[in-house]
Write a protein that holds these residues in place. Structure first.
Motif: not given
Length: 556
Positions: A150-154, A157-163, A345-350
């Motif tokens: 929750f702290a990093w997902r916005l 760089w998070y999506r790049t390093w997620l794997p 209400a269904s909005s996500g990080p994107v």
């Protein structure tokens, strides 16, 4: 500041847990190696600086966790928030005996609390103690991973390093638990020897029965105190609500007959949850994203406090106008307000970041381009569906690349037609010149496409392009996931009508003289017409070009 302190204390504790688990992982090699690795762990965390960081972070994190619970106005949490809360509350009953049996046993009874002491205690105890120790690892690790997510997902760089982060999240606890399990198995085999455990306990200066009972009693007291604090936080909440009601009541009107009334002190996001009104909040109400933002109106809007620096920073990032606020940060004073959530209400990080500041809606001078394939119905007759889709995709790619190269924004594909907007981030003159340049590029791209498909087409593709410029309403429109930034108004309708006129004039491009004048371009050799536009008063002067490719380069 409270949020930052809580997060940084979590980082310190998480680093401690990682080093502890990596020490356990050495048990995959041997008991001797895992004990030797402990010397480095002790050097890092049992020194003065390590102790200050560890116990300071632990005290800060626990205190702020209780404070966050007391401060929270509603317990309507998401499933993930409930999971993290329950896991966090479980850490103390799972882990207190381990802390007491190592740290306090060392300080007050002089026990050498290395792996022989810990493993020997587990073997001498019951299976419940073993399950508690191994369960502690999972409870702490999952609680920490949810919080960090929750702290990093916005973060960009998070999506790049997620794997890589997923790999760490799986391998570190697996290695730690595996090493601890193998070390416990090996130690249990050694414990089969007569007198082995007694010798180990003598070597580590284990306390007597009274001392062990004292350690268990200390653990029970600490667990009881933590439970009492937790109950006190829950019990103080109704008293706080009663006290705050004396300060006044806030009335929110969400439209469609939905209203919420609550005492002063709650944020708009908390009031939405209290009233069971769906409201987006990707960061969980921590002010790190912008998905909870709302448009504020009503008779008492002037009473609202100005945004705090952190809220203002987020609002500035998304280009929010003055009447837009973050629902998780705004705690309105007593009064009546009209609230309109701006994201589904269904909005996500994107959706947490807006690529265009005009998304909230406003009037802007833009240039609009409409293009359509002439006679596409006859071209597609007799062709297989696959061939039609292939042809359209080649055409859309060619025209889309032309629009983007000119500096415009593809708005939508309508059947075999294209709409593009220019001027969302540029001045009117440049927007008009970009639109003309896009028309030229589209015409040239169509020539290349016709040449590439000459063997597949009975006749070359022809297009009609309409260009007009003027004020339009620009904003994000649509419903839930189908929302997108677009433009509406007379300018858009006129550009569409000009595209239709290319059929009547038998030309490729019809452009309004309003756009040409704004762009500083003259086309004296092109026929000039005065046309009537349905729904528009008066005549409109336009120029017609047989080929848009005849325009000179206008990208500058």
């Amino acid at each position: 500041m409270v949020g930052r302190l809580r997060l940084w204390s979590a980082y310190i504790l998480f680093f401690y847990v990682i080093t502890h688990l990596l020490n356990h992982a050495l048990g995959l090699i041997s008991l001797r190696v895992v004990e030797e690795g402990r010397h480095w762990f002790v050097f890092l965390w049992h020194g003065l600086l390590g102790q200050i960081l560890l116990y300071g972070a632990l005290l800060v994190h626990l205190t702020l966790a209780y404070w966050a619970l007391l401060r929270r106005r509603t317990l309507r949490l998401t499933p993930w928030e409930w999971t993290q809360f329950i896991l966090g509350a479980s850490i103390i009953p799972f882990g207190t005996l381990h802390v007491v049996g190592t740290r306090i046993a060392h300080d007050y009874f002089g026990v050498d609390t290395g792996y022989p002491w810990v493993l020997g205690s587990l073997i001498a105890g019951t299976w419940l103690g073993v399950a508690r120790q191994f369960g502690l690892v999972l409870v702490v690790w999952i609680h920490a991973c949810i919080g960090l997510h929750f702290a990093w997902r916005l973060r960009p760089w998070y999506r790049t390093w997620l794997p890589a982060l997923y790999a760490v999240a799986l391998l570190v606890p697996a290695a730690g638990l595996g090493g601890a399990a193998i070390a416990l198995r090996d130690f249990a085999e050694l414990a089969q020897q007569p007198g082995f455990l007694n010798n180990i306990f003598d070597l580590v200066h284990a306390p007597d029965r009274a001392g062990i009972a004292s350690l268990y009693a200390t653990s029970d007291i600490l667990v009881g105190l933590s439970g009492a604090l937790l109950l006190a936080c829950f019990g103080a909440r109704p008293l706080r609500d009663l006290w705050e009601r004396r300060a006044g009541v806030v009335h929110l009107n969400y439209g469609e007959g939905r209203t919420v009334s609550a005492p002063t002190g709650l944020s708009i996001l908390e009031m939405s949850r209290l009233g069971r009104i769906p409201h987006a909040s990707v960061c969980g109400g921590r002010g790190r994203c912008s998905t909870c933002r709302v448009r504020i109106g009503g008779p008492d809007r002037a009473l609202l406090p100005p945004p705090a620096p952190d809220e203002q920073k987020v609002l500035a990032r998304v280009g929010a106008p003055e009447n837009v606020r973050l629902a998780c940060q705004l705690r309105p004073p007593p009064g009546r307000y009209r609230v309109t959530p701006l994201l589904p209400a269904s909005s996500g990080p994107v959706e947490a970041y807006r690529r265009q500041p005009q998304a909230h809606g406003g009037e802007r001078f833009v240039a609009i381009l409409f293009a359509d394939i002439r006679g596409f119905t006859s071209i597609s007759e007799g062709r297989l569906p696959y061939d039609v889709v292939f042809l359209l995709n080649r055409y859309f790619r060619a025209t889309g690349q032309a629009v983007q190269a000119a500096g415009g924004r593809l708005d939508k594909f309508i059947g075999d037609g294209v709409m593009a907007i220019f001027g969302l981030n540029s001045e009117p003159q440049k927007a008009c010149r970009q639109a003309l340049d896009a028309a030229r590029r589209m015409s040239l791209a169509l020539d290349d496409l016709n040449e590439a498909l000459s063997g597949d087409l009975d006749q070359p593709l022809r297009i009609g392009i309409g260009l007009h410029a003027g004020p339009a309403i620009v904003g994000e429109m649509g419903f839930e996931r189908t929302s997108s930034l677009t433009a509406i108004g007379d300018t858009v309708n006129t550009a569409s009508r000009l595209e239709t006129l290319t059929k009547d004039f038998g030309v490729e491009l019809v452009v309004s003289e309003d756009l040409l004048a704004r762009a500083g371009v003259e086309l004296p050799d092109s026929p000039r017409y005065e046309v009537e536009i349905r729904g528009r008063h008066g005549h409109l002067s336009v120029r017609a070009l047989a080929r848009a490719a005849d325009l000179t380069t206008l990208s500058s």
